[in-house]
Design a protein around this motif. Sequence first.
Motif, PDB file in Angstrom:
ATOM      1  N   GLY A 114     -41.191   8.093 100.386  1.00 38.22           N
ATOM      2  CA  GLY A 114     -41.647   7.016 101.256  1.00 38.22           C
ATOM      3  C   GLY A 114     -43.152   7.085 101.424  1.00 38.22           C
ATOM      4  O   GLY A 114     -43.814   7.953 100.844  1.00 38.22           O
ATOM      5  N   ASN A 115     -43.702   6.140 102.227  1.00 42.46           N
ATOM      6  CA  ASN A 115     -45.171   6.108 102.387  1.00 42.46           C
ATOM      7  C   ASN A 115     -45.568   6.109 103.858  1.00 42.46           C
ATOM      8  O   ASN A 115     -46.583   5.549 104.238  1.00 42.46           O
ATOM      9  CB  ASN A 115     -45.764   4.880 101.677  1.00 42.46           C
ATOM     10  N   ARG A 116     -44.755   6.746 104.661  1.00 43.21           N
ATOM     11  CA  ARG A 116     -45.024   6.784 106.092  1.00 43.21           C
ATOM     12  C   ARG A 116     -46.157   7.754 106.413  1.00 43.21           C
ATOM     13  O   ARG A 116     -46.182   8.872 105.895  1.00 43.21           O
ATOM     14  CB  ARG A 116     -43.722   7.259 106.764  1.00 43.21           C
ATOM     15  N   MET A 117     -47.117   7.328 107.235  1.00 45.71           N
ATOM     16  CA  MET A 117     -48.221   8.215 107.620  1.00 45.71           C
ATOM     17  C   MET A 117     -47.795   9.138 108.774  1.00 45.71           C
ATOM     18  O   MET A 117     -48.150  10.301 108.820  1.00 45.71           O
ATOM     19  CB  MET A 117     -49.433   7.396 108.068  1.00 45.71           C
ATOM     20  N   TRP A 146     -37.405   9.669 109.113  1.00 43.98           N
ATOM     21  CA  TRP A 146     -37.968   9.649 107.750  1.00 43.98           C
ATOM     22  C   TRP A 146     -37.409  10.747 106.841  1.00 43.98           C
ATOM     23  O   TRP A 146     -37.430  10.598 105.615  1.00 43.98           O
ATOM     24  CB  TRP A 146     -39.507   9.716 107.790  1.00 43.98           C
ATOM     25  N   GLU A 151     -42.276   4.611  92.396  1.00 43.75           N
ATOM     26  CA  GLU A 151     -42.809   3.793  93.497  1.00 43.75           C
ATOM     27  C   GLU A 151     -42.558   4.418  94.861  1.00 43.75           C
ATOM     28  O   GLU A 151     -43.332   4.256  95.787  1.00 43.75           O
ATOM     29  CB  GLU A 151     -42.129   2.419  93.494  1.00 43.75           C
ATOM     30  N   HIS A 181     -44.446   9.732  96.965  1.00 43.08           N
ATOM     31  CA  HIS A 181     -45.916   9.727  97.058  1.00 43.08           C
ATOM     32  C   HIS A 181     -46.481  11.143  97.070  1.00 43.08           C
ATOM     33  O   HIS A 181     -45.871  12.044  97.657  1.00 43.08           O
ATOM     34  CB  HIS A 181     -46.360   9.020  98.342  1.00 43.08           C
ATOM     35  N   ARG A 238     -49.000  13.318  98.785  1.00 46.77           N
ATOM     36  CA  ARG A 238     -49.685  13.243 100.081  1.00 46.77           C
ATOM     37  C   ARG A 238     -50.781  14.303 100.079  1.00 46.77           C
ATOM     38  O   ARG A 238     -50.488  15.500  99.965  1.00 46.77           O
ATOM     39  CB  ARG A 238     -48.665  13.517 101.190  1.00 46.77           C
ATOM     40  N   HIS A 255     -54.189  11.033 102.716  1.00 42.63           N
ATOM     41  CA  HIS A 255     -54.183  10.011 101.653  1.00 42.63           C
ATOM     42  C   HIS A 255     -52.818  10.027 100.973  1.00 42.63           C
ATOM     43  O   HIS A 255     -52.266  11.105 100.719  1.00 42.63           O
ATOM     44  CB  HIS A 255     -55.236  10.331 100.589  1.00 42.63           C
ATOM     45  N   LEU A 256     -52.307   8.830 100.644  1.00 43.12           N
ATOM     46  CA  LEU A 256     -51.023   8.739  99.931  1.00 43.12           C
ATOM     47  C   LEU A 256     -51.222   7.985  98.619  1.00 43.12           C
ATOM     48  O   LEU A 256     -51.928   6.973  98.584  1.00 43.12           O
ATOM     49  CB  LEU A 256     -50.006   7.965 100.777  1.00 43.12           C
ATOM     50  N   LEU A 257     -50.581   8.471  97.562  1.00 42.82           N
ATOM     51  CA  LEU A 257     -50.656   7.766  96.275  1.00 42.82           C
ATOM     52  C   LEU A 257     -49.275   7.805  95.619  1.00 42.82           C
ATOM     53  O   LEU A 257     -48.709   8.892  95.444  1.00 42.82           O
ATOM     54  CB  LEU A 257     -51.682   8.465  95.363  1.00 42.82           C
ATOM     55  N   PRO A 258     -48.722   6.608  95.272  1.00 43.53           N
ATOM     56  CA  PRO A 258     -47.400   6.640  94.632  1.00 43.53           C
ATOM     57  C   PRO A 258     -47.458   7.348  93.272  1.00 43.53           C
ATOM     58  O   PRO A 258     -48.469   7.268  92.574  1.00 43.53           O
ATOM     59  CB  PRO A 258     -47.034   5.153  94.477  1.00 43.53           C
TER      60      PRO A 258
END
Length: 316
Positions: A209-212, A222, A236, A239, A241, A263-266
Amino acid sequence: MKLTEELKRFPYPFKGDTYRYSNNSTLLTPPSSIEITEGYLKDIKLKRSLLSEHHSRCFQSLPHTNKAQWEVLELVMTNLASYFPESFSLKKEGRKHVFINHIVQEECEFIMGADSTLLNKPLDFIGRHVQEDLIIMMQKDGDLYLDAGQLCFPANWSLAFNHGMSFKNIHFPIPGFKEEGMDERILQFLLRLEAGNPWGRKNWSLMAGNRMDTSLETFDVWGKDRKNVTVENAGEFVHLRVEVQKLFRLPRSNAILFTIHTHLLPIDKLTEIPEWRRQFYQILVDLPSHIAEYKGISLYKDKVLAYIEKKEEGVL
Ligand code: HEM
């Protein structure tokens, strides 16, 4: 190959084909506490809504940190105005200060050191203008204690739980940290930090997932996403992190400011760069199981590896 701005600016954390815990801190250049990315407005909006809805989860401070909090506010405002003059300004007339954030179009007049002139505690105030989480470690009797912090984007830990804890107790859950004497070595390194010579390091993890806001308090929301990773969606959904962490000695209070920029990157973007794809794959293959377990990636590591293999073969 043309790289997007996002990839060019991403703080890629790996050196070499293996990863082990170590003191990977280096002297910080330029010595700025703050970085601004294209995600600024989105991050600030999220931070402010978390702070208004879950204040004690995101902000904690003990009364004796007040002077250190003002020092942090001054350091961060000064850095903002000098490194990003088109976005921030700070005007001084004696103790009266005017801070302007041109991005969110806010202006604040206050007296440096006077609590009643700010709407929030100094650390809570300045944290609402930067993407970084801000932690203050107070030094006492040769040890460091987490006595204040504004933390909206924790990687699976709890500010309320760790509030007041010593450096070694905070790091107790990390496998091998105590046994290999790393906690003591890093503590000694931190005690020797000098004002004017900040240090920086990167920490990394994977997340489904892309949750901060991955606080321990919201793990039930999560954490279960780890079970939803498949070879098909890993690119996709999963990520990388990365936390860019910085350490500043505050000369007046002798406290340490610890900043964390998340920072997050798929994974599909990360693996567009062939050298990153190869190196990241090697690191995951080689990662000792106790580190994978601690980082919470054991459940889906093999799916990420299978995704990269397919991408390499050109199947995906
Ligand atoms: C001085 C301020 C620091 C604070 C407040 C801090 C806080 C934390 C916290 C809360 C965790 C998660 C612990 C848990 O699982 O509950 C952690 C993990 C960790 N910390 Fe620190 N830390 C600091 C400095 C450092 C430094 C200077 C280093 C190394 C040079 C370091 C290395 C690590 C490592 C390797 C992990 C495990 C991360 C992972 O595998 O994802 N920390 N830290």
